[in-house]
Each structure stands twice: as structure tokens, then as C-alpha cells.
Scaffold this motif. Structure first.
Motif, PDB file in Angstrom:
ATOM      1  N   LYS A   1     -42.111 -60.689   7.349  1.00 17.24           N
ATOM      2  CA  LYS A   1     -41.095 -61.000   6.341  1.00 17.24           C
ATOM      3  C   LYS A   1     -41.305 -60.187   5.066  1.00 17.24           C
ATOM      4  O   LYS A   1     -40.337 -59.751   4.438  1.00 17.24           O
ATOM      5  CB  LYS A   1     -41.102 -62.496   6.039  1.00 17.24           C
ATOM      6  N   ALA A   2     -42.552 -59.969   4.689  1.00 18.68           N
ATOM      7  CA  ALA A   2     -42.828 -59.161   3.497  1.00 18.68           C
ATOM      8  C   ALA A   2     -42.327 -57.732   3.691  1.00 18.68           C
ATOM      9  O   ALA A   2     -41.734 -57.133   2.775  1.00 18.68           O
ATOM     10  CB  ALA A   2     -44.319 -59.160   3.191  1.00 18.68           C
ATOM     11  N   LYS A   3     -42.539 -57.167   4.879  1.00 11.70           N
ATOM     12  CA  LYS A   3     -42.044 -55.820   5.171  1.00 11.70           C
ATOM     13  C   LYS A   3     -40.528 -55.767   5.070  1.00 11.70           C
ATOM     14  O   LYS A   3     -39.951 -54.826   4.495  1.00 11.70           O
ATOM     15  CB  LYS A   3     -42.490 -55.393   6.575  1.00 11.70           C
ATOM     16  N   ASN A   4     -39.865 -56.799   5.647  1.00  6.74           N
ATOM     17  CA  ASN A   4     -38.405 -56.831   5.604  1.00  6.74           C
ATOM     18  C   ASN A   4     -37.874 -57.010   4.188  1.00  6.74           C
ATOM     19  O   ASN A   4     -36.857 -56.400   3.812  1.00  6.74           O
ATOM     20  CB  ASN A   4     -37.879 -57.948   6.503  1.00  6.74           C
ATOM     21  N   VAL A   5     -38.548 -57.831   3.404  1.00  5.84           N
ATOM     22  CA  VAL A   5     -38.126 -58.048   2.016  1.00  5.84           C
ATOM     23  C   VAL A   5     -38.180 -56.737   1.234  1.00  5.84           C
ATOM     24  O   VAL A   5     -37.236 -56.373   0.519  1.00  5.84           O
ATOM     25  CB  VAL A   5     -38.988 -59.133   1.334  1.00  5.84           C
ATOM     26  N   ILE A   6     -39.272 -56.018   1.378  1.00  4.84           N
ATOM     27  CA  ILE A   6     -39.419 -54.740   0.668  1.00  4.84           C
ATOM     28  C   ILE A   6     -38.377 -53.728   1.143  1.00  4.84           C
ATOM     29  O   ILE A   6     -37.735 -53.042   0.338  1.00  4.84           O
ATOM     30  CB  ILE A   6     -40.843 -54.182   0.848  1.00  4.84           C
ATOM     31  N   ALA A   7     -38.183 -53.642   2.472  1.00  4.96           N
ATOM     32  CA  ALA A   7     -37.214 -52.693   3.016  1.00  4.96           C
ATOM     33  C   ALA A   7     -35.793 -53.052   2.568  1.00  4.96           C
ATOM     34  O   ALA A   7     -34.985 -52.174   2.245  1.00  4.96           O
ATOM     35  CB  ALA A   7     -37.294 -52.673   4.540  1.00  4.96           C
ATOM     36  N   THR A   8     -35.488 -54.331   2.525  1.00  5.08           N
ATOM     37  CA  THR A   8     -34.171 -54.776   2.073  1.00  5.08           C
ATOM     38  C   THR A   8     -33.966 -54.452   0.593  1.00  5.08           C
ATOM     39  O   THR A   8     -32.900 -53.968   0.187  1.00  5.08           O
ATOM     40  CB  THR A   8     -34.003 -56.293   2.316  1.00  5.08           C
TER      41      THR A   8
ATOM     42  N   LEU B   1     -28.983 -54.884   6.469  1.00  2.00           N
ATOM     43  CA  LEU B   1     -30.249 -55.015   5.745  1.00  2.00           C
ATOM     44  C   LEU B   1     -31.361 -55.475   6.693  1.00  2.00           C
ATOM     45  O   LEU B   1     -31.129 -56.331   7.548  1.00  2.00           O
ATOM     46  CB  LEU B   1     -30.100 -56.031   4.602  1.00  2.00           C
ATOM     47  N   PRO B   2     -32.569 -54.925   6.561  1.00  2.00           N
ATOM     48  CA  PRO B   2     -33.684 -55.319   7.422  1.00  2.00           C
ATOM     49  C   PRO B   2     -33.979 -56.816   7.321  1.00  2.00           C
ATOM     50  O   PRO B   2     -34.059 -57.371   6.221  1.00  2.00           O
ATOM     51  CB  PRO B   2     -34.854 -54.493   6.871  1.00  2.00           C
ATOM     52  N   GLY B   3     -34.094 -57.459   8.459  1.00  2.00           N
ATOM     53  CA  GLY B   3     -34.416 -58.881   8.469  1.00  2.00           C
ATOM     54  C   GLY B   3     -33.242 -59.800   8.231  1.00  2.00           C
ATOM     55  O   GLY B   3     -33.411 -61.020   8.123  1.00  2.00           O
ATOM     56  N   VAL B   4     -32.042 -59.235   8.162  1.00  3.14           N
ATOM     57  CA  VAL B   4     -30.841 -60.046   7.928  1.00  3.14           C
ATOM     58  C   VAL B   4     -29.981 -60.045   9.187  1.00  3.14           C
ATOM     59  O   VAL B   4     -29.429 -59.012   9.560  1.00  3.14           O
ATOM     60  CB  VAL B   4     -30.020 -59.529   6.731  1.00  3.14           C
ATOM     61  N   GLY B   5     -29.900 -61.196   9.833  1.00  7.92           N
ATOM     62  CA  GLY B   5     -29.056 -61.334  11.011  1.00  7.92           C
ATOM     63  C   GLY B   5     -27.753 -62.027  10.668  1.00  7.92           C
ATOM     64  O   GLY B   5     -27.439 -62.247   9.493  1.00  7.92           O
ATOM     65  N   ARG B   6     -27.020 -62.390  11.686  1.00 11.46           N
ATOM     66  CA  ARG B   6     -25.701 -62.998  11.479  1.00 11.46           C
ATOM     67  C   ARG B   6     -25.798 -64.326  10.726  1.00 11.46           C
ATOM     68  O   ARG B   6     -25.008 -64.600   9.830  1.00 11.46           O
ATOM     69  CB  ARG B   6     -25.010 -63.211  12.824  1.00 11.46           C
TER      70      ARG B   6
END
Length: 214
Positions: free
Chosen positions: A85-92, A114-119
Motif C-alpha cells: 500500500k505504501a508503494k501504491n500511495v507514493i506511485a499514486t 492510479l496505482p492501487g485504485v480499483g473500481r
């Protein structure tokens, strides 16, 4: 389930909670986006506890980027799957800064990119932050929709489609909040608490769960 009974269910839930809200704590669309991303396979309570520490320090994409992945990881260590989740937060946050001027987009296509964001996450943000009549189907809504007969479906997308089709327009904005709260606190996974359920007379679930004997 017929249309009259569906309407009665929503009217009953509305009478109980006229203005339902997410239990995630946020003040901006960005804070909501991050909170919803972190809430996957975690409780709202755990996310709120972590964000009460992180948001006062960093609550914009640029500020979170400045923290870096390791410091974000420290803030969210108590949340499940925190490293991913930390990786996705930073990438987002990087995408928000580079492609959206640091603002959260208000359309599904951009959000789901956005990374880590699904439907489901996109639907929550669109509904709660931007007032769009979307229905985000999580495990609670999937269970309630199928168990009650409100909108049966074999998977979350089928349930979402059924809910959008059969929910009267005036209830679409708040429908997913009502159903989540009902599933979380009354129509529970293991033992639905039918004995104090406000929609029990309308629900098509059989058999009803009797009140526990004290």
C-alpha cells in the motif's frame, strides 16, 4: 424482489439514517482517496488511527511524496499489506502531481488508472467526494444484496449492475452507505442479527436468525 419492496427497504434504511456517511475520516478528496486505498482488507478504525498521525504531517500529494515510501510505511505499519500500500500511495501521489496538477480527478477512467485504485475505490471517491450516484460494492454490500434478495448477483460487478438498475434514483446517492452500514452492524456475515433488523419484514432471507437465548 419486486419494486415496491425494494423501495420500502430504502425508505426504511433512510428513516433510520437520513444522512449516512463513510466511517473513514477525511477533509479533502485526496485524504478520502488515500484512506479508501488503505482500507482494502483492513478496518476503517485502523485506517483512521493511522491517518490521524499522517495527515497532520502530509495530506497533499506533494507532501506525501516528500515523506517517501519508508516514512509512509512507518505511518501505516499497523494496516494490513502496508508495504504494498505504501508503494501504491507514493506511485499514486506521483501521478497526481505529474498528470493532474496535484488534484484528485473526478472521473472513473482517470481514477482507475492510479496505482492501487480499483473500481470499488474509484466508486467510493466519486460518490463521497464528488457527489456522483455510484455504488461501490464491497463484501458487506455483496452479502446484503444477495441475502435479502435486493439485488442478487454471482459477483460484485453483477451486484453493482443490479443495484444501479433496481435502486430508485432518489436513493442512488446514499444506497451504498446504507447497505454497508447494515451489513457491518446488523446483517453480519456469520450470524445475521435478524431479531433487531429494521428491514426484516421485507427481507427474503430464509431462515431468519432467532434472538439468542440469555
Amino acid at each position: 424482489m419486486n419494486a415496491t419492496k425494494r423501495r420500502a427497504i430504502y425508505e426504511t434504511l433512510q428513516s433510520l439514517t437520513p444522512h449516512p456517511k463513510t466511517e473513514l475520516e477525511y477533509t479533502t478528496p485526496f485524504e478520502l482517496l488515500i484512506a479508501v486505498m488503505l482500507s482494502a482488507q483492513a478496518t476503517d478504525v485502523s485506517v483512521n488511527k493511522a491517518m490521524r498521525k499522517m495527515f497532520p504531517v502530509a495530506n497533499t500529494p506533494a507532501a506525501v511524496l516528500a515523506l517517501g515510501e519508508e516514512r509512509v510505511s512507518e505511518y501505516i505499519r499497523t494496516i494490513g499489506l502496508y508495504r504494498t500500500k505504501a508503494k501504491n500511495v507514493i506511485a499514486t501521489c506521483r501521478m497526481l502531481v505529474d498528470q493532474h496538477g496535484g488534484e484528485v480527478p473526478d472521473n472513473r477512467e482517470a481514477l482507475e488508472a492510479l496505482p492501487g485504485v480499483g473500481r470499488k475505490t474509484a466508486s467510493v471517491v466519486l460518490n463521497t467526494a464528488f457527489g456522483q450516484p455510484t455504488i461501490a460494492v464491497d463484501t458487506h454490500i455483496f452479502r446484503v444484496a444477495n441475502r435479502t434478495g435486493l439485488a442478487p448477483g454471482k459477483d460484485v460487478r453483477a451486484v453493482e449492475t443490479a443495484l444501479e438498475k433496481f435502486t430508485p434514483k432518489e436513493f442512488l446517492q446514499d444506497a451504498h452507505h446504507w447497505l454497508i452500514l447494515h451489513g457491518r452492524y446488523v446483517c453480519k456475515a456469520r450470524v445475521p442479527e435478524c431479531w433487531h433488523c429494521v428491514i426484516e419484514p421485507l427481507c427474503e432471507y430464509r431462515p431468519k436468525t432467532p434472538a439468542p437465548v440469555e
